[in-house]
Scaffold this motif. Structure first.
Motif, PDB file in Angstrom:
ATOM      1  N   UNK A 155       0.831  -1.200   0.000  1.00  0.00           N
ATOM      2  CA  UNK A 155       0.000   0.000   0.000  1.00  0.00           C
ATOM      3  C   UNK A 155       0.869   1.255   0.000  1.00  0.00           C
ATOM      4  N   UNK A 156       1.941   1.249   0.783  1.00  0.00           N
ATOM      5  CA  UNK A 156       2.872   2.392   0.789  1.00  0.00           C
ATOM      6  C   UNK A 156       3.447   2.635  -0.601  1.00  0.00           C
ATOM      7  N   UNK A 157       3.850   1.547  -1.264  1.00  0.00           N
ATOM      8  CA  UNK A 157       4.417   1.675  -2.609  1.00  0.00           C
ATOM      9  C   UNK A 157       3.382   2.230  -3.580  1.00  0.00           C
ATOM     10  N   UNK A 158       2.151   1.762  -3.462  1.00  0.00           N
ATOM     11  CA  UNK A 158       1.062   2.242  -4.318  1.00  0.00           C
ATOM     12  C   UNK A 158       0.836   3.740  -4.110  1.00  0.00           C
ATOM     13  N   UNK A 159       0.838   4.160  -2.850  1.00  0.00           N
ATOM     14  CA  UNK A 159       0.615   5.579  -2.535  1.00  0.00           C
ATOM     15  C   UNK A 159       1.756   6.459  -3.046  1.00  0.00           C
ATOM     16  N   UNK A 160       2.988   5.992  -2.891  1.00  0.00           N
ATOM     17  CA  UNK A 160       4.135   6.781  -3.367  1.00  0.00           C
ATOM     18  C   UNK A 160       4.094   6.900  -4.888  1.00  0.00           C
ATOM     19  N   UNK A 161       3.786   5.802  -5.583  1.00  0.00           N
ATOM     20  CA  UNK A 161       3.697   5.839  -7.045  1.00  0.00           C
ATOM     21  C   UNK A 161       2.614   6.809  -7.505  1.00  0.00           C
ATOM     22  N   UNK A 162       1.484   6.799  -6.817  1.00  0.00           N
ATOM     23  CA  UNK A 162       0.399   7.731  -7.146  1.00  0.00           C
ATOM     24  C   UNK A 162       0.789   9.174  -6.831  1.00  0.00           C
ATOM     25  N   UNK A 163       1.477   9.346  -5.709  1.00  0.00           N
ATOM     26  CA  UNK A 163       1.899  10.689  -5.302  1.00  0.00           C
ATOM     27  C   UNK A 163       2.840  11.299  -6.334  1.00  0.00           C
ATOM     28  N   UNK A 164       3.711  10.480  -6.912  1.00  0.00           N
ATOM     29  CA  UNK A 164       4.624  10.981  -7.935  1.00  0.00           C
ATOM     30  C   UNK A 164       3.875  11.459  -9.177  1.00  0.00           C
ATOM     31  N   UNK A 165       2.702  10.871  -9.416  1.00  0.00           N
ATOM     32  CA  UNK A 165       1.883  11.283 -10.553  1.00  0.00           C
ATOM     33  C   UNK A 165       0.988  12.477 -10.210  1.00  0.00           C
ATOM     34  N   UNK A 166       0.793  12.721  -8.921  1.00  0.00           N
ATOM     35  CA  UNK A 166      -0.152  13.752  -8.483  1.00  0.00           C
ATOM     36  C   UNK A 166       0.526  14.780  -7.567  1.00  0.00           C
ATOM     37  N   UNK A 167       1.790  15.080  -7.823  1.00  0.00           N
ATOM     38  CA  UNK A 167       2.554  15.946  -6.923  1.00  0.00           C
ATOM     39  C   UNK A 167       1.893  17.302  -6.702  1.00  0.00           C
ATOM     40  N   UNK A 168       1.458  17.925  -7.777  1.00  0.00           N
ATOM     41  CA  UNK A 168       0.901  19.270  -7.644  1.00  0.00           C
ATOM     42  C   UNK A 168      -0.403  19.256  -6.854  1.00  0.00           C
ATOM     43  N   UNK A 169      -1.193  18.219  -7.041  1.00  0.00           N
ATOM     44  CA  UNK A 169      -2.442  18.105  -6.284  1.00  0.00           C
ATOM     45  C   UNK A 169      -2.165  17.956  -4.801  1.00  0.00           C
ATOM     46  N   UNK A 170      -1.130  17.176  -4.465  1.00  0.00           N
ATOM     47  CA  UNK A 170      -0.768  16.988  -3.065  1.00  0.00           C
ATOM     48  C   UNK A 170      -0.300  18.302  -2.458  1.00  0.00           C
ATOM     49  N   UNK A 171       0.515  19.028  -3.194  1.00  0.00           N
ATOM     50  CA  UNK A 171       1.009  20.325  -2.711  1.00  0.00           C
ATOM     51  C   UNK A 171      -0.154  21.270  -2.446  1.00  0.00           C
ATOM     52  N   UNK A 172      -1.092  21.363  -3.392  1.00  0.00           N
ATOM     53  CA  UNK A 172      -2.236  22.252  -3.221  1.00  0.00           C
ATOM     54  C   UNK A 172      -3.099  21.828  -2.025  1.00  0.00           C
ATOM     55  N   UNK A 173      -3.269  20.522  -1.856  1.00  0.00           N
ATOM     56  CA  UNK A 173      -4.058  20.029  -0.719  1.00  0.00           C
ATOM     57  C   UNK A 173      -3.399  20.404   0.593  1.00  0.00           C
ATOM     58  N   UNK A 174      -2.085  20.224   0.684  1.00  0.00           N
ATOM     59  CA  UNK A 174      -1.367  20.549   1.921  1.00  0.00           C
ATOM     60  C   UNK A 174      -1.416  22.056   2.207  1.00  0.00           C
ATOM     61  N   UNK A 175      -1.271  22.847   1.141  1.00  0.00           N
ATOM     62  CA  UNK A 175      -1.350  24.297   1.326  1.00  0.00           C
ATOM     63  C   UNK A 175      -2.741  24.710   1.805  1.00  0.00           C
ATOM     64  N   UNK A 176      -3.771  24.098   1.217  1.00  0.00           N
ATOM     65  CA  UNK A 176      -5.148  24.410   1.621  1.00  0.00           C
ATOM     66  C   UNK A 176      -5.386  24.029   3.072  1.00  0.00           C
ATOM     67  N   UNK A 177      -4.898  22.851   3.457  1.00  0.00           N
ATOM     68  CA  UNK A 177      -5.056  22.410   4.843  1.00  0.00           C
ATOM     69  C   UNK A 177      -4.334  23.343   5.805  1.00  0.00           C
ATOM     70  N   UNK A 178      -3.140  23.812   5.420  1.00  0.00           N
ATOM     71  CA  UNK A 178      -2.401  24.748   6.263  1.00  0.00           C
ATOM     72  C   UNK A 178      -3.231  26.007   6.527  1.00  0.00           C
ATOM     73  N   UNK A 179      -3.854  26.534   5.458  1.00  0.00           N
ATOM     74  CA  UNK A 179      -4.652  27.746   5.612  1.00  0.00           C
ATOM     75  C   UNK A 179      -5.885  27.484   6.485  1.00  0.00           C
ATOM     76  N   UNK A 180      -6.506  26.319   6.288  1.00  0.00           N
ATOM     77  CA  UNK A 180      -7.683  25.964   7.087  1.00  0.00           C
ATOM     78  C   UNK A 180      -7.304  25.845   8.556  1.00  0.00           C
ATOM     79  N   UNK A 181      -6.188  25.158   8.821  1.00  0.00           N
ATOM     80  CA  UNK A 181      -5.749  24.979  10.215  1.00  0.00           C
ATOM     81  C   UNK A 181      -5.458  26.333  10.870  1.00  0.00           C
TER      82      UNK A 181
END
Length: 308
Positions: free
Chosen positions: A252-278
């Motif tokens: 599962x970790x390998x699957x998530x990392x492989x997906x994350x490499x394909x979705x890097x910008x989405x992850x960055x935007x999600x983390x930035x959004x969460x930071x602002x919400x917090x």
């Protein structure tokens, strides 16, 4: 004959050809075998909602000469659980705490090594592509696999907008949560022995709706593979009453990392959004440790800037 595994094997082997009533019986026995062992054929039918004759035919279909022989197989299944406790005592009873720690960690490391040697790389790549193309991602993992499903769902939610981790105590609740699943969706089913019939029903339903099905399970003989187009196999066997889920978690970790490499910008935007919400809602107090080091934060910030 060793009936401990025999009844479970027969249920898995014959599940694809069972009638609706027989599948209800199989699901009940898998989840409640310790209760079913004390029931007559009539009472078992009453519990499940089928006739006594259906129960008798069910026993015959599984290869038993009659209900009494089927009930003895149930008794062996219950006894097998107790035998597992005795087996654990035999293996670890004379060991010190540090020896148990050493043995378990070495065994888990070996399971990861064996999983790495045997896993299908093409199936892994197919799983990544299928998830990336899906409109909605469903994750099904019950009983001991529920933490794996929650872990997978948590991080998928960082990358994708439509992720549903199925929570249920009954098959009917499963279908209520999956009522809109269709051919543009994917379901990831996670199950290891004893396999969850409710998870299997979810995969069957998804397959009937023409959704893509991915399984994370232990063997090519797993009933979870009846409805899947992509099977990720991981070792889980262990000489105790516990299942080792270390190798499945690594997959599962390998699957998530492989997906994350394909979705890097989405992850960055999600983390930035969460930071602002917090920050806006003061979710965390001043005693909260920052979860991202400055260097990592700068790296993600730079990634975000190059995407603009």
């Amino acid at each position: 004959m060793n009936h401990t595994n025999d009844l479970g094997s027969r249920l898995n082997e014959h599940y694809g050809g069972m009638s609706k009533g027989q599948r209800l019986l199989a699901a009940y026995i898998t989840d409640h075998y310790d209760r079913a062992v004390f029931l007559t054929a009539a009472k078992l039918g009453e519990e499940v909602g089928v006739s006594e004759s259906t129960v008798v035919r069910f026993a015959s279909m599984l290869g038993y000469k009659g209900y009494p022989q089927f009930q003895r197989a149930l008794e062996e299944m219950v006894r097998g659980k107790l035998d597992a406790v005795h087996k654990m005592e035999a293996v670890y009873g004379g060991s010190s705490q540090s020896e148990i720690l050493d043995n378990i960690l070495r065994s888990d490391a070996l399971r990861i090594k064996n999983t790495l040697e045997e896993i299908d790389a093409h199936a892994f790549e197919s799983a990544v592509d299928t998830i990336l193309q899906a409109d909605t991602i469903y994750v099904a993992g019950l009983r001991s696999c529920a933490p794996l499903a929650e872990f997978l769902g948590f991080y998928l939610n960082m990358m994708f907008e439509h992720v549903k981790v199925l929570h249920t105590s009954s098959a009917s609740e499963l279908f209520e949560q999956m009522v809109h699943i269709g051919e543009r969706d994917v379901i990831i089913g996670i199950s290891f022995p004893r396999y969850s019939m409710r998870t299997l029903k979810a995969l069957e339903f998804a397959n009937n709706r023409n959704a893509r099905v991915i399984t994370i399970t232990d063997s090519i003989h797993s009933p979870m593979n009846l409805y899947s187009s992509c099977n990720l196999l991981a070792k889980s066997d262990m000489s105790s009453i516990l299942d080792s889920l270390v190798a499945p978690l690594s997959v599962i970790n390998a699957l998530l990392v492989a997906l994350c490499m394909k979705k890097q910008q989405d992850v960055v935007r999600t983390l930035d959004t969460l930071e602002r919400i917090w920050d806006d809602y003061q979710v965390f107090g001043n005693d909260e440790i920052d979860y991202m080091e400055d260097g990592v934060r700068m790296h993600y910030a730079n990634l975000g800037e190059t995407d603009e």
